[in-house]
Design a protein around this motif. Structure first.
Motif, PDB file in Angstrom:
ATOM      1  N   THR A 235       0.862  -1.170   0.000  1.00 37.29           N
ATOM      2  CA  THR A 235       0.000   0.000   0.000  1.00 37.29           C
ATOM      3  C   THR A 235       0.904   1.227   0.000  1.00 37.29           C
ATOM      4  O   THR A 235       1.839   1.312   0.802  1.00 37.29           O
ATOM      5  N   VAL A 236       0.626   2.139  -0.904  1.00 33.86           N
ATOM      6  CA  VAL A 236       1.406   3.367  -1.006  1.00 33.86           C
ATOM      7  C   VAL A 236       0.479   4.534  -0.707  1.00 33.86           C
ATOM      8  O   VAL A 236      -0.623   4.612  -1.255  1.00 33.86           O
ATOM      9  N   VAL A 237       0.933   5.410   0.171  1.00 36.71           N
ATOM     10  CA  VAL A 237       0.213   6.645   0.453  1.00 36.71           C
ATOM     11  C   VAL A 237       1.158   7.780   0.099  1.00 36.71           C
ATOM     12  O   VAL A 237       2.240   7.894   0.669  1.00 36.71           O
ATOM     13  N   SER A 238       0.730   8.580  -0.871  1.00 37.60           N
ATOM     14  CA  SER A 238       1.528   9.732  -1.290  1.00 37.60           C
ATOM     15  C   SER A 238       0.802  11.000  -0.874  1.00 37.60           C
ATOM     16  O   SER A 238      -0.387  11.140  -1.112  1.00 37.60           O
ATOM     17  N   GLU A 239       1.544  11.906  -0.247  1.00 42.62           N
ATOM     18  CA  GLU A 239       0.998  13.224   0.058  1.00 42.62           C
ATOM     19  C   GLU A 239       1.684  14.228  -0.852  1.00 42.62           C
ATOM     20  O   GLU A 239       2.902  14.390  -0.805  1.00 42.62           O
TER      21      GLU A 239
ATOM     22  N   ASN B 110      -5.345  19.118  10.028  1.00 42.95           N
ATOM     23  CA  ASN B 110      -5.909  19.602   8.768  1.00 42.95           C
ATOM     24  C   ASN B 110      -4.827  19.837   7.722  1.00 42.95           C
ATOM     25  O   ASN B 110      -3.805  20.454   8.013  1.00 42.95           O
ATOM     26  N   LEU B 111      -5.074  19.357   6.518  1.00 47.08           N
ATOM     27  CA  LEU B 111      -4.140  19.508   5.398  1.00 47.08           C
ATOM     28  C   LEU B 111      -4.908  19.942   4.146  1.00 47.08           C
ATOM     29  O   LEU B 111      -4.985  19.204   3.162  1.00 47.08           O
ATOM     30  N   PRO B 112      -5.462  21.143   4.135  1.00 50.35           N
ATOM     31  CA  PRO B 112      -6.287  21.575   3.004  1.00 50.35           C
ATOM     32  C   PRO B 112      -5.521  21.798   1.703  1.00 50.35           C
ATOM     33  O   PRO B 112      -6.119  21.819   0.635  1.00 50.35           O
ATOM     34  N   ASN B 113      -4.205  21.938   1.771  1.00 57.84           N
ATOM     35  CA  ASN B 113      -3.413  22.149   0.565  1.00 57.84           C
ATOM     36  C   ASN B 113      -2.652  20.897   0.138  1.00 57.84           C
ATOM     37  O   ASN B 113      -1.663  20.980  -0.574  1.00 57.84           O
ATOM     38  N   SER B 114      -3.147  19.746   0.567  1.00 56.06           N
ATOM     39  CA  SER B 114      -2.520  18.489   0.168  1.00 56.06           C
ATOM     40  C   SER B 114      -3.506  17.642  -0.620  1.00 56.06           C
ATOM     41  O   SER B 114      -4.710  17.707  -0.409  1.00 56.06           O
ATOM     42  N   VAL B 115      -2.953  16.863  -1.533  1.00 57.40           N
ATOM     43  CA  VAL B 115      -3.703  15.853  -2.274  1.00 57.40           C
ATOM     44  C   VAL B 115      -3.015  14.526  -1.954  1.00 57.40           C
ATOM     45  O   VAL B 115      -1.787  14.433  -1.968  1.00 57.40           O
ATOM     46  N   PHE B 116      -3.820  13.518  -1.655  1.00 59.48           N
ATOM     47  CA  PHE B 116      -3.280  12.215  -1.305  1.00 59.48           C
ATOM     48  C   PHE B 116      -3.638  11.206  -2.388  1.00 59.48           C
ATOM     49  O   PHE B 116      -4.709  11.266  -2.977  1.00 59.48           O
ATOM     50  N   ILE B 117      -2.725  10.284  -2.624  1.00 59.58           N
ATOM     51  CA  ILE B 117      -2.979   9.171  -3.529  1.00 59.58           C
ATOM     52  C   ILE B 117      -2.843   7.898  -2.701  1.00 59.58           C
ATOM     53  O   ILE B 117      -1.834   7.691  -2.013  1.00 59.58           O
ATOM     54  N   LEU B 118      -3.868   7.052  -2.764  1.00 61.01           N
ATOM     55  CA  LEU B 118      -3.852   5.758  -2.100  1.00 61.01           C
ATOM     56  C   LEU B 118      -3.714   4.705  -3.194  1.00 61.01           C
ATOM     57  O   LEU B 118      -4.579   4.586  -4.063  1.00 61.01           O
ATOM     58  N   GLU B 119      -2.597   3.980  -3.152  1.00 58.29           N
ATOM     59  CA  GLU B 119      -2.282   3.016  -4.200  1.00 58.29           C
ATOM     60  C   GLU B 119      -2.085   1.623  -3.600  1.00 58.29           C
ATOM     61  O   GLU B 119      -1.621   1.499  -2.475  1.00 58.29           O
ATOM     62  N   LYS B 120      -2.374   0.612  -4.397  1.00 55.38           N
ATOM     63  CA  LYS B 120      -2.053  -0.771  -4.028  1.00 55.38           C
ATOM     64  C   LYS B 120      -1.340  -1.405  -5.214  1.00 55.38           C
ATOM     65  O   LYS B 120      -1.817  -1.326  -6.350  1.00 55.38           O
ATOM     66  N   TRP B 121      -0.195  -2.016  -4.921  1.00 64.12           N
ATOM     67  CA  TRP B 121       0.637  -2.658  -5.941  1.00 64.12           C
ATOM     68  C   TRP B 121       0.938  -4.085  -5.531  1.00 64.12           C
ATOM     69  O   TRP B 121       1.143  -4.370  -4.358  1.00 64.12           O
ATOM     70  N   LYS B 122       0.990  -4.965  -6.517  1.00 68.69           N
ATOM     71  CA  LYS B 122       1.244  -6.379  -6.241  1.00 68.69           C
ATOM     72  C   LYS B 122       2.638  -6.614  -5.660  1.00 68.69           C
ATOM     73  O   LYS B 122       2.839  -7.552  -4.902  1.00 68.69           O
ATOM     74  N   SER B 123       3.619  -5.769  -6.050  1.00 65.17           N
ATOM     75  CA  SER B 123       4.972  -5.918  -5.519  1.00 65.17           C
ATOM     76  C   SER B 123       5.758  -4.630  -5.754  1.00 65.17           C
ATOM     77  O   SER B 123       5.339  -3.746  -6.511  1.00 65.17           O
ATOM     78  N   LEU B 124       6.902  -4.554  -5.106  1.00 64.77           N
ATOM     79  CA  LEU B 124       7.782  -3.395  -5.262  1.00 64.77           C
ATOM     80  C   LEU B 124       8.271  -3.277  -6.706  1.00 64.77           C
ATOM     81  O   LEU B 124       8.438  -2.173  -7.225  1.00 64.77           O
ATOM     82  N   ARG B 125       8.441  -4.396  -7.368  1.00 61.80           N
ATOM     83  CA  ARG B 125       8.894  -4.383  -8.763  1.00 61.80           C
ATOM     84  C   ARG B 125       7.911  -3.604  -9.633  1.00 61.80           C
ATOM     85  O   ARG B 125       8.297  -2.764 -10.448  1.00 61.80           O
TER      86      ARG B 125
ATOM     87  N   ILE C 115       6.134  10.109   0.229  1.00 64.96           N
ATOM     88  CA  ILE C 115       5.644   8.802  -0.198  1.00 64.96           C
ATOM     89  C   ILE C 115       5.921   7.779   0.892  1.00 64.96           C
ATOM     90  O   ILE C 115       7.065   7.615   1.326  1.00 64.96           O
ATOM     91  N   LEU C 116       4.860   7.108   1.325  1.00 66.62           N
ATOM     92  CA  LEU C 116       4.985   6.013   2.286  1.00 66.62           C
ATOM     93  C   LEU C 116       4.690   4.708   1.565  1.00 66.62           C
ATOM     94  O   LEU C 116       3.714   4.615   0.819  1.00 66.62           O
ATOM     95  N   ILE C 117       5.530   3.708   1.788  1.00 69.96           N
ATOM     96  CA  ILE C 117       5.282   2.376   1.252  1.00 69.96           C
ATOM     97  C   ILE C 117       5.042   1.480   2.456  1.00 69.96           C
ATOM     98  O   ILE C 117       5.924   1.324   3.317  1.00 69.96           O
ATOM     99  N   LEU C 118       3.847   0.920   2.520  1.00 72.81           N
ATOM    100  CA  LEU C 118       3.413   0.175   3.700  1.00 72.81           C
ATOM    101  C   LEU C 118       3.054  -1.266   3.340  1.00 72.81           C
ATOM    102  O   LEU C 118       2.648  -1.545   2.218  1.00 72.81           O
ATOM    103  N   GLU C 119       3.217  -2.133   4.313  1.00 66.94           N
ATOM    104  CA  GLU C 119       2.779  -3.512   4.143  1.00 66.94           C
ATOM    105  C   GLU C 119       1.954  -3.916   5.351  1.00 66.94           C
ATOM    106  O   GLU C 119       2.125  -3.374   6.452  1.00 66.94           O
ATOM    107  N   LEU C 120       1.069  -4.839   5.146  1.00 64.55           N
ATOM    108  CA  LEU C 120       0.200  -5.319   6.205  1.00 64.55           C
ATOM    109  C   LEU C 120       1.015  -6.071   7.240  1.00 64.55           C
ATOM    110  O   LEU C 120       1.847  -6.913   6.905  1.00 64.55           O
ATOM    111  N   SER C 121       0.795  -5.753   8.484  1.00 66.06           N
ATOM    112  CA  SER C 121       1.499  -6.436   9.580  1.00 66.06           C
ATOM    113  C   SER C 121       0.476  -7.262  10.352  1.00 66.06           C
ATOM    114  O   SER C 121      -0.545  -6.733  10.798  1.00 66.06           O
ATOM    115  N   ILE C 122       0.772  -8.521  10.506  1.00 70.60           N
ATOM    116  CA  ILE C 122      -0.161  -9.408  11.212  1.00 70.60           C
ATOM    117  C   ILE C 122       0.484  -9.930  12.476  1.00 70.60           C
ATOM    118  O   ILE C 122       1.610 -10.239  12.552  1.00 70.60           O
TER     119      ILE C 122
END
Length: 102
Positions: free
Chosen positions: A3-7, A53-68, A95-102
């Motif tokens: 999961t990628v979260v870009s601000e 509050n971050l009114p001057n930011s746009v966020f992108i929420l992405e999901k990718w199968k792998s880092l490649r 840019i944050l690159i996150l993975e699910l932690s169980i």
């Protein structure tokens, strides 16, 4: 799955310009191999004391199968053009690159 979260920190008064530029690439990115999600998010303006509050930011929420796939995405011609198109309208990119932690 990553999961990628870009601000994208936008210069005051430029948010609509940046939003329109992102909306143009969304269908292209969603067609890329390995892309499972690519959503645009905006700060929800709520007047509550514990919300940042971050009114001057746009966020992108992405999901990718792998880092490649994510790395390949960053090298795509449409992404290079997109970065050039918005470079004068943004202050910073986080840019944050996150993975699910169980």
């Amino acid at each position: 799955m990553l999961t990628v979260v870009s601000e994208i920190c936008v210069k005051p008064g430029c948010r609509q310009i940046v939003l329109q530029a992102i909306k143009k690439i969304v269908p292209i990115v969603l067609d890329e191999e390995g892309c499972c999600q690519y959503d645009i998010l905006l700060d929800y303006q709520a007047q509550i004391p514990w919300k940042y509050n971050l009114p001057n930011s746009v966020f992108i929420l992405e999901k990718w199968k792998s880092l490649r796939y994510l790395e390949y995405h960053q090298q795509m011609r449409h992404m290079e053009k997109h970065r050039i198109d918005i470079k004068d309208d943004i202050i910073d990119l986080k840019i944050l690159i996150l993975e699910l932690s169980i």
